[in-house]
Design a protein around this motif. Structure first.
Motif, mmCIF file in Angstrom:
data_model
loop_
_atom_site.group_PDB
_atom_site.id
_atom_site.type_symbol
_atom_site.label_atom_id
_atom_site.label_comp_id
_atom_site.label_asym_id
_atom_site.label_seq_id
_atom_site.Cartn_x
_atom_site.Cartn_y
_atom_site.Cartn_z
ATOM 1 N N SER A 1 -14.060 9.428 -6.468
ATOM 2 C CA SER A 1 -13.302 9.690 -7.695
ATOM 3 C C SER A 1 -11.810 9.433 -7.476
ATOM 4 C CB SER A 1 -13.517 11.135 -8.153
ATOM 5 O OG SER A 1 -14.871 11.369 -8.488
ATOM 6 N N ALA A 2 -11.285 9.806 -6.311
ATOM 7 C CA ALA A 2 -9.876 9.541 -6.006
ATOM 8 C C ALA A 2 -9.616 8.039 -5.956
ATOM 9 C CB ALA A 2 -9.498 10.195 -4.678
ATOM 10 N N ARG A 3 -10.563 7.296 -5.418
ATOM 11 C CA ARG A 3 -10.413 5.838 -5.391
ATOM 12 C C ARG A 3 -10.374 5.261 -6.806
ATOM 13 N NH1 ARG A 3 -13.562 1.813 -6.406
ATOM 14 N NH2 ARG A 3 -15.392 3.154 -6.606
ATOM 15 N N MET A 4 -11.247 5.742 -7.683
ATOM 16 C CA MET A 4 -11.275 5.221 -9.054
ATOM 17 C C MET A 4 -10.004 5.604 -9.816
ATOM 18 S SD MET A 4 -15.272 5.522 -10.266
ATOM 19 C CE MET A 4 -15.444 7.273 -9.902
ATOM 20 N N LEU A 5 -9.485 6.812 -9.570
ATOM 21 C CA LEU A 5 -8.225 7.196 -10.205
ATOM 22 C C LEU A 5 -7.080 6.301 -9.730
ATOM 23 C CD1 LEU A 5 -8.263 11.113 -10.199
ATOM 24 C CD2 LEU A 5 -8.292 9.596 -12.177
ATOM 25 N N LEU A 6 -7.090 6.010 -8.438
ATOM 26 C CA LEU A 6 -6.074 5.120 -7.890
ATOM 27 C C LEU A 6 -6.199 3.731 -8.499
ATOM 28 C CD1 LEU A 6 -3.791 5.298 -5.796
ATOM 29 C CD2 LEU A 6 -5.390 4.386 -4.117
ATOM 30 N N PHE B 1 -1.126 13.240 -9.945
ATOM 31 C CA PHE B 1 -2.431 12.875 -9.402
ATOM 32 C C PHE B 1 -3.274 14.124 -9.167
ATOM 33 C CE2 PHE B 1 -5.454 11.532 -6.150
ATOM 34 C CZ PHE B 1 -5.861 10.303 -6.644
ATOM 35 N N ALA B 2 -2.654 15.213 -8.708
ATOM 36 C CA ALA B 2 -3.385 16.464 -8.498
ATOM 37 C C ALA B 2 -3.924 17.003 -9.824
ATOM 38 C CB ALA B 2 -2.470 17.495 -7.834
ATOM 39 N N GLU B 3 -3.136 16.866 -10.890
ATOM 40 C CA GLU B 3 -3.598 17.320 -12.197
ATOM 41 C C GLU B 3 -4.790 16.492 -12.670
ATOM 42 O OE1 GLU B 3 -2.336 19.749 -14.458
ATOM 43 O OE2 GLU B 3 -1.350 20.539 -12.693
ATOM 44 N N GLU B 4 -4.746 15.194 -12.437
ATOM 45 C CA GLU B 4 -5.829 14.331 -12.909
ATOM 46 C C GLU B 4 -7.115 14.542 -12.121
ATOM 47 O OE1 GLU B 4 -5.098 10.266 -14.294
ATOM 48 O OE2 GLU B 4 -3.070 10.527 -13.521
ATOM 49 N N ILE B 5 -7.002 14.627 -10.803
ATOM 50 C CA ILE B 5 -8.218 14.786 -10.014
ATOM 51 C C ILE B 5 -8.789 16.190 -10.184
ATOM 52 C CG2 ILE B 5 -7.214 15.618 -7.836
ATOM 53 C CD1 ILE B 5 -9.090 13.633 -6.407
ATOM 54 N N GLY B 6 -7.946 17.153 -10.537
ATOM 55 C CA GLY B 6 -8.456 18.493 -10.809
ATOM 56 C C GLY B 6 -9.320 18.543 -12.056
ATOM 57 N N PRO C 1 0.801 -1.237 0.000
ATOM 58 C CA PRO C 1 0.000 0.000 0.000
ATOM 59 C C PRO C 1 0.823 1.270 0.000
ATOM 60 C CG PRO C 1 -0.047 -1.055 2.155
ATOM 61 C CD PRO C 1 0.617 -2.026 1.228
ATOM 62 N N GLU C 2 2.124 1.188 0.354
ATOM 63 C CA GLU C 2 2.941 2.393 0.336
ATOM 64 C C GLU C 2 3.001 3.009 -1.056
ATOM 65 O OE1 GLU C 2 3.728 -0.381 1.760
ATOM 66 O OE2 GLU C 2 4.256 0.025 3.858
ATOM 67 N N VAL C 3 2.897 2.169 -2.092
ATOM 68 C CA VAL C 3 2.936 2.682 -3.463
ATOM 69 C C VAL C 3 1.738 3.580 -3.726
ATOM 70 C CG1 VAL C 3 2.924 2.025 -5.906
ATOM 71 C CG2 VAL C 3 4.224 0.681 -4.247
ATOM 72 N N TYR C 4 0.559 3.184 -3.229
ATOM 73 C CA TYR C 4 -0.642 4.002 -3.417
ATOM 74 C C TYR C 4 -0.496 5.331 -2.698
ATOM 75 C CZ TYR C 4 -2.221 -0.843 -4.061
ATOM 76 O OH TYR C 4 -2.333 -2.146 -4.428
ATOM 77 N N GLY C 5 0.045 5.286 -1.486
ATOM 78 C CA GLY C 5 0.205 6.512 -0.712
ATOM 79 C C GLY C 5 1.181 7.485 -1.325
ATOM 80 N N GLN C 6 2.161 6.981 -2.085
ATOM 81 C CA GLN C 6 3.101 7.867 -2.762
ATOM 82 C C GLN C 6 2.487 8.509 -3.997
ATOM 83 O OE1 GLN C 6 6.488 5.416 -3.575
ATOM 84 N NE2 GLN C 6 6.996 5.122 -1.410
ATOM 85 N N LEU C 7 1.494 7.858 -4.566
ATOM 86 C CA LEU C 7 0.882 8.380 -5.778
ATOM 87 C C LEU C 7 -0.052 9.545 -5.476
ATOM 88 C CD1 LEU C 7 0.214 8.189 -8.812
ATOM 89 C CD2 LEU C 7 -1.528 6.491 -8.217
ATOM 90 N N ILE C 8 -0.809 9.465 -4.381
ATOM 91 C CA ILE C 8 -1.841 10.466 -4.089
ATOM 92 C C ILE C 8 -1.257 11.870 -3.915
ATOM 93 C CG2 ILE C 8 -3.580 11.157 -2.381
ATOM 94 C CD1 ILE C 8 -4.248 8.207 -2.078
ATOM 95 N N PRO C 9 -0.149 12.076 -3.211
ATOM 96 C CA PRO C 9 0.381 13.450 -3.084
ATOM 97 C C PRO C 9 1.159 13.938 -4.292
ATOM 98 C CG PRO C 9 1.284 11.969 -1.381
ATOM 99 C CD PRO C 9 0.605 11.130 -2.385
ATOM 100 N N SER C 10 1.245 13.170 -5.347
ATOM 101 C CA SER C 10 2.065 13.552 -6.490
ATOM 102 C C SER C 10 1.390 14.649 -7.308
ATOM 103 C CB SER C 10 2.336 12.327 -7.376
ATOM 104 O OG SER C 10 1.132 11.860 -7.958
ATOM 105 N N PHE C 11 2.209 15.339 -8.094
ATOM 106 C CA PHE C 11 1.701 16.418 -8.946
ATOM 107 C C PHE C 11 0.794 15.865 -10.039
ATOM 108 C CE2 PHE C 11 2.173 19.041 -12.779
ATOM 109 C CZ PHE C 11 1.756 20.268 -12.295
#
Length: 328
Positions: A180-185, A98-103, A86-96
């Motif tokens: 939506s964040a869950r589906m992006l993940l 991921f912010a661009e995609e969820i925006g 799960p550490e891989v998922y946690g590193q993805l969420i704060p990334s730039f």
């Protein structure tokens, strides 16, 4: 004529001194309560929605029906670090990225995406004062900072779970964006898994080809030696034959394992779904998560009590230090 001793100064207690200034305490505590309520009411209410996900519980090879190699393949599951940790998922969420995609995700019922939704968020009246003298951020930098502040993740390595929390001033939007964040993940996980599976298949095919050539060479060498030495009674001939037979057996075992690894990699490429289990779905929060009015009251009242106590004791100390000079 003997001089009389100076009169003893009356002892004083800090507690008694503070009690004698109860009016000052009452005034400062009242002002602190009023300030805490004003600040708390000026901060917009926010709501937090959470969704909890976990890794797949079933072993990949059992799902694929590879029972004949399950004992070996099970030990290889941990190699899929990007899929199982799960550490891989946690590193993805704060990334730039991921912010661009969820925006760019459209917020249902608002007619705008999450990027422009955040630009409409209310701020306390003093927010602009905090940025005086600082270099102004661009609109994209501002939105990305808000996304990183509002979309957070908490990792539990012990239980293999990831909690995604989205905070927003609209409780419905908070729940929608958490999902939506869950589906992006989920999508990132699927893309990563497919790319990883194809890379593993290519590497497994290369290893299997090398192992096959080594096995065929060892087998040919052993057959050639045994055919050319019909009498293997001498110690030297027996030792050489035993050495070649061991090399042949080791090459065969390595070739067998490489074929099992290739078979498993090929099956992973054909696997259609790469997903994790949803332990807790996102629901619309009924209570606001902030601001914490009780926390503001506690902090302001504590500061008021400390400041008043410091003022009372400092005032008393200064009075005692000046008293001998004034009596003289």
């Amino acid at each position: 004529m003997p001089t009389s001793p100076p009169p003893e100064q009356p002892t004083w207690s800090a507690w008694q001194e503070c009690r004698s200034h109860w009016r000052a305490y009452l005034l400062t505590v009242g002002l602190a309560l009023a300030a805490a309520l004003v600040v708390s009411m000026a901060i917009p209410r926010t709501y937090s929605a959470q969704v909890k996900v976990a890794n797949e519980n079933e072993e990949t090879d059992l799902l694929l029906g590879l029972n004949n190699v399950a004992s070996w393949a099970k030990s290889m599951i941990d190699e899929q670090e990007g899929l199982r940790q799960p550490e891989v998922y946690g590193q993805l969420i704060p990334s730039f990225a991921f912010a661009e995609e969820i925006g760019a995700v459209e917020v249902p019922g608002t007619g705008s995406d999450y990027y422009h939704h955040l630009l409409k968020q209310h701020e306390p009246w003093w927010a602009g004062l905090l940025h005086i003298g600082q270099q102004p951020m661009s609109e994209r930098e501002l939105v990305n900072s808000l996304i990183h502040s509002n979309v957070r993740s908490k990792i539990s390595s012990k239980y293999g779970t990831v909690i995604i929390q989205v905070t927003d001033q609209d409780p419905v939007v908070a729940a929608q964006m958490a999902d939506s964040a869950r589906m992006l993940l989920q999508r990132h996980l699927a893309d990563y898994a497919r790319d990883r599976a194809h890379r593993d298949l290519t590497a497994a095919a290369t290893r299997a080809g090398q192992a096959q050539r080594h096995f065929e060479a060892a087998r040919s060498e052993w057959i050639r030696y045994t055919d050319s030495h019909s009498d293997l009674t001498s110690p030297k001939a027996l030792s050489m034959a035993d050495h070649l037979q061991k090399e042949y057996a080791g090459a065969f075992d390595n070739y067998r394992k490489s074929l099992e690894q290739y078979r498993r990699a090929e099956a992973l490429v054909g696997k259609e779904s790469y997903s994790f289990a949803v332990v807790k779905n996102a629901t619309v929060p009924l209570r606001a998560s902030g601001p914490a009015t009780a926390g503001y009251i506690l902090a302001y009242v504590t500061l008021a009590l400390l400041f008043t106590t410091w003022w009372v004791l400092l005032r008393r100390t200064l009075q005692q230090s000046r008293r001998p000079w004034t009596s003289h």
